[in-house]
Design an enzyme around this catalytic site. Sequence first.
Site, PDB file in Angstrom:
ATOM      1  N   ARG A   1       0.841  -1.353  -0.104  1.00 40.87           N
ATOM      2  CA  ARG A   1      -0.011  -0.008   0.205  1.00 40.87           C
ATOM      3  C   ARG A   1       0.770   1.122   0.150  1.00 40.87           C
ATOM      4  O   ARG A   1       0.502   2.354   0.558  1.00 40.87           O
ATOM      5  CB  ARG A   1      -0.998  -0.010   1.208  1.00 40.87           C
ATOM      6  CG  ARG A   1      -1.880  -1.043   1.241  1.00 40.87           C
ATOM      7  CD  ARG A   1      -2.917  -1.150   0.113  1.00 40.87           C
ATOM      8  NE  ARG A   1      -3.759  -2.449   0.312  1.00 40.87           N
ATOM      9  CZ  ARG A   1      -3.274  -3.589  -0.345  1.00 40.87           C
ATOM     10  NH1 ARG A   1      -2.362  -3.685  -1.296  1.00 40.87           N
ATOM     11  NH2 ARG A   1      -4.124  -4.641  -0.282  1.00 40.87           N
TER      12      ARG A   1
ATOM     13  N   SER B   1     -10.164  -0.060   4.595  1.00 35.90           N
ATOM     14  CA  SER B   1      -9.101  -0.171   5.466  1.00 35.90           C
ATOM     15  C   SER B   1      -8.534   0.924   6.008  1.00 35.90           C
ATOM     16  O   SER B   1      -7.778   1.394   5.704  1.00 35.90           O
ATOM     17  CB  SER B   1      -8.090  -1.287   5.129  1.00 35.90           C
ATOM     18  OG  SER B   1      -8.800  -2.565   4.692  1.00 35.90           O
TER      19      SER B   1
ATOM     20  N   GLU C   1      -3.558   3.565   7.088  1.00 35.38           N
ATOM     21  CA  GLU C   1      -3.554   3.309   5.531  1.00 35.38           C
ATOM     22  C   GLU C   1      -4.226   4.546   4.963  1.00 35.38           C
ATOM     23  O   GLU C   1      -3.764   4.997   3.696  1.00 35.38           O
ATOM     24  CB  GLU C   1      -4.205   1.950   5.253  1.00 35.38           C
ATOM     25  CG  GLU C   1      -4.230   1.879   3.574  1.00 35.38           C
ATOM     26  CD  GLU C   1      -4.687   0.324   3.321  1.00 35.38           C
ATOM     27  OE1 GLU C   1      -4.567  -0.686   4.257  1.00 35.38           O
ATOM     28  OE2 GLU C   1      -5.573   0.405   2.287  1.00 35.38           O
TER      29      GLU C   1
HETATM   30  C1  LIG Z   1     -15.377   0.036   0.607  1.00 37.68           C
HETATM   31  C2  LIG Z   1     -13.989   0.334   0.255  1.00 37.68           C
HETATM   32  C3  LIG Z   1     -13.221  -0.854   0.001  1.00 37.68           C
HETATM   33  C4  LIG Z   1     -11.989  -0.878  -0.123  1.00 37.68           C
HETATM   34  N1  LIG Z   1     -11.010  -1.837  -0.533  1.00 37.68           N
HETATM   35  C5  LIG Z   1      -9.875  -1.864  -0.953  1.00 37.68           C
HETATM   36  C6  LIG Z   1      -9.047  -2.928  -0.992  1.00 37.68           C
HETATM   37  O1  LIG Z   1      -9.741  -4.314  -1.263  1.00 37.68           O
HETATM   38  N2  LIG Z   1      -7.823  -2.732  -1.627  1.00 37.68           N
HETATM   39  C7  LIG Z   1      -7.082  -1.436  -1.558  1.00 37.68           C
HETATM   40  O2  LIG Z   1      -5.970  -1.545  -1.647  1.00 37.68           O
HETATM   41  N3  LIG Z   1      -8.046  -0.483  -1.047  1.00 37.68           N
HETATM   42  C8  LIG Z   1      -9.221  -0.716  -0.831  1.00 37.68           C
HETATM   43  N4  LIG Z   1      -9.773   0.638  -0.496  1.00 37.68           N
HETATM   44  C9  LIG Z   1      -9.211   1.910  -0.507  1.00 37.68           C
HETATM   45  C10 LIG Z   1      -8.981   2.571  -1.654  1.00 37.68           C
HETATM   46  O3  LIG Z   1     -10.363   2.235  -2.557  1.00 37.68           O
HETATM   47  C11 LIG Z   1      -8.154   2.503  -2.649  1.00 37.68           C
HETATM   48  O4  LIG Z   1      -6.661   2.973  -1.915  1.00 37.68           O
HETATM   49  C12 LIG Z   1      -7.976   3.242  -3.919  1.00 37.68           C
HETATM   50  O5  LIG Z   1      -6.978   2.920  -4.719  1.00 37.68           O
HETATM   51  C13 LIG Z   1      -7.843   4.701  -3.585  1.00 37.68           C
HETATM   52  O6  LIG Z   1      -8.411   5.077  -5.063  1.00 37.68           O
HETATM   53  P1  LIG Z   1      -9.072   6.726  -5.098  1.00 37.68           P
HETATM   54  O7  LIG Z   1      -9.088   6.971  -6.694  1.00 37.68           O
HETATM   55  O8  LIG Z   1     -10.235   6.629  -4.411  1.00 37.68           O
HETATM   56  O9  LIG Z   1      -7.736   7.598  -4.445  1.00 37.68           O
HETATM   57  P2  LIG Z   1      -7.928   8.826  -3.404  1.00 37.68           P
HETATM   58  O10 LIG Z   1      -8.539   8.299  -2.250  1.00 37.68           O
HETATM   59  O11 LIG Z   1      -8.659   9.988  -3.991  1.00 37.68           O
HETATM   60  O12 LIG Z   1      -6.508   9.085  -3.169  1.00 37.68           O
HETATM   61  C14 LIG Z   1      -5.649   8.128  -2.660  1.00 37.68           C
HETATM   62  C15 LIG Z   1      -4.166   8.496  -2.879  1.00 37.68           C
HETATM   63  O13 LIG Z   1      -3.991   8.434  -4.321  1.00 37.68           O
HETATM   64  C16 LIG Z   1      -3.400   9.494  -4.792  1.00 37.68           C
HETATM   65  N5  LIG Z   1      -3.915   9.697  -6.283  1.00 37.68           N
HETATM   66  C17 LIG Z   1      -5.190   9.640  -6.669  1.00 37.68           C
HETATM   67  N6  LIG Z   1      -5.178  10.092  -7.967  1.00 37.68           N
HETATM   68  C18 LIG Z   1      -3.770  10.146  -8.474  1.00 37.68           C
HETATM   69  C19 LIG Z   1      -3.202  10.304  -9.597  1.00 37.68           C
HETATM   70  N7  LIG Z   1      -4.126  10.386 -10.708  1.00 37.68           N
HETATM   71  N8  LIG Z   1      -1.748  10.414  -9.456  1.00 37.68           N
HETATM   72  C20 LIG Z   1      -1.228  10.342  -8.423  1.00 37.68           C
HETATM   73  N9  LIG Z   1      -1.614  10.135  -7.258  1.00 37.68           N
HETATM   74  C21 LIG Z   1      -3.025  10.091  -7.104  1.00 37.68           C
HETATM   75  C22 LIG Z   1      -3.871  10.760  -3.861  1.00 37.68           C
HETATM   76  O14 LIG Z   1      -3.165  11.877  -4.032  1.00 37.68           O
HETATM   77  C23 LIG Z   1      -3.833   9.864  -2.518  1.00 37.68           C
HETATM   78  O15 LIG Z   1      -2.533   9.793  -2.097  1.00 37.68           O
HETATM   79  C24 LIG Z   1     -11.245   0.473  -0.108  1.00 37.68           C
HETATM   80  C25 LIG Z   1     -11.956   1.636   0.012  1.00 37.68           C
HETATM   81  C26 LIG Z   1     -13.255   1.452   0.418  1.00 37.68           C
HETATM   82  C27 LIG Z   1     -14.085   2.684   0.722  1.00 37.68           C
END
Ligand SMILES: Cc1cc2nc3c(=O)[nH]c(=O)nc-3n(C[C@H](O)[C@H](O)[C@H](O)COP(=O)(O)OP(=O)(O)OC[C@H]3O[C@@H](n4cnc5c(N)ncnc54)[C@H](O)[C@@H]3O)c2cc1C
Length: 326
Positions: A187, A236, A306
């Site tokens: 992560r 998480s 996380e």
């Molecule tokens: C119900 C639920 C279930 C989940 N299950 C999982 C799982 O099974 N596995 C898992 O790994 N995660 C899980 N997550 C966490 C989350 O979905 C992941 O971390 C996901 O990859 C975040 O993507 P996001 O677009 O929402 O990013 P954001 O939450 O908007 O941002 C997260 C990070 O990514 C960076 N970021 C976003 N876009 C870019 C870009 N274009 N360029 C550079 N950096 C960027 C941001 O700066 C920040 O540091 C879960 C979340 C929820 C709510």
Amino acid sequence: MVTGYPELIFADLTVDFSSWISGVRGRLDSNKLLSAVTWFRVGGPAQLLFAPKDEDDLCFFLKNLPEEVPVRVIGLGSNLLIRDGGLPGVTIRLSGRGFSNIEVLPGKQMRVGAAMPDAKFAKTAAVSGIGGFSFYRGVPGAMGGALRMNAGAHGTETRDGLISVRAVNRSGNIVNISVDDMGYSYRHCSVPDNLIFVSALFQGKDMDPDFLAREMDEVTLYREQNQPVREKTGGSTFKNPHNNSAWKLIDQAGLRGKVLGGARFSDKHCNFLINEDNATAFDLESLGELARARVYEQSGVQLEWEIKRWGNWDETGVVPVFARPD
Ligand SMILES: Cc1cc2nc3c(=O)[nH]c(=O)nc-3n(C[C@H](O)[C@H](O)[C@H](O)COP(=O)(O)OP(=O)(O)OC[C@H]3O[C@@H](n4cnc5c(N)ncnc54)[C@H](O)[C@@H]3O)c2cc1C
């Protein structure tokens, strides 16, 4: 005007950028409440929220933006806790139209834009008979967030199928980064935080589309049964410590279902914080820090967040960060 946060309104940055801002083609919003775009549905305003129209627009903006202005990028906000006092500087959110392209290439490769939701990427891969990406069916972010977080589930992580990433740096120039140079671990990725990923190239495996459709259904079923997927949550809350599970440690510390203000640790999966009843970011972060303290007292393990926590505190105060006494 931002209602509910009258004393927190930031100065309008676009006034300072008047010599070049008319050349920007994407959307600019001053003092836009980020609670509208995060899964937790909390968070104060972004001083300036920018949704670039396309890659050229993003490069133009960053080339002109004075270097002292802080820049953050957000995806679908599913891993973010934005504090109630909001985010100073510029927050960039890639527009779906400009950054959600997807191409199926010869040799079971795929190129995908960073604003493409993970679940749609998984579906396109499955119907194209490209295996290795079904786990994305259950990750509710977009691909840029997956690349930054090394998102993973069910034994597979983003880095496993990745070849390279295309990004825009703080100076507005394009850079290409191979998977080996992303510095991935659990992560985490160690390239600079101000790199904005715009697309990525993946290598999949030749697999039967029917098998992949069933695999995706299994992922969906698992999520429905084991996680509070319909709640306002950030997934998480803490990383799993080596050879242990964050949820087990939280459970052993007696915090399953624990409530603080409008925040609660989910009864269904107690490593998930949920905004149950109009929680503030302060409530959610306070409950998280309480868990870090109690888990340490109970088991000697120091949990690591996380979820990313960003921004200013508001007048409610500052959440004390738990630190090991030694
Ligand atoms: C119900 C639920 C279930 C989940 N299950 C999982 C799982 O099974 N596995 C898992 O790994 N995660 C899980 N997550 C966490 C989350 O979905 C992941 O971390 C996901 O990859 C975040 O993507 P996001 O677009 O929402 O990013 P954001 O939450 O908007 O941002 C997260 C990070 O990514 C960076 N970021 C976003 N876009 C870019 C870009 N274009 N360029 C550079 N950096 C960027 C941001 O700066 C920040 O540091 C879960 C979340 C929820 C709510």
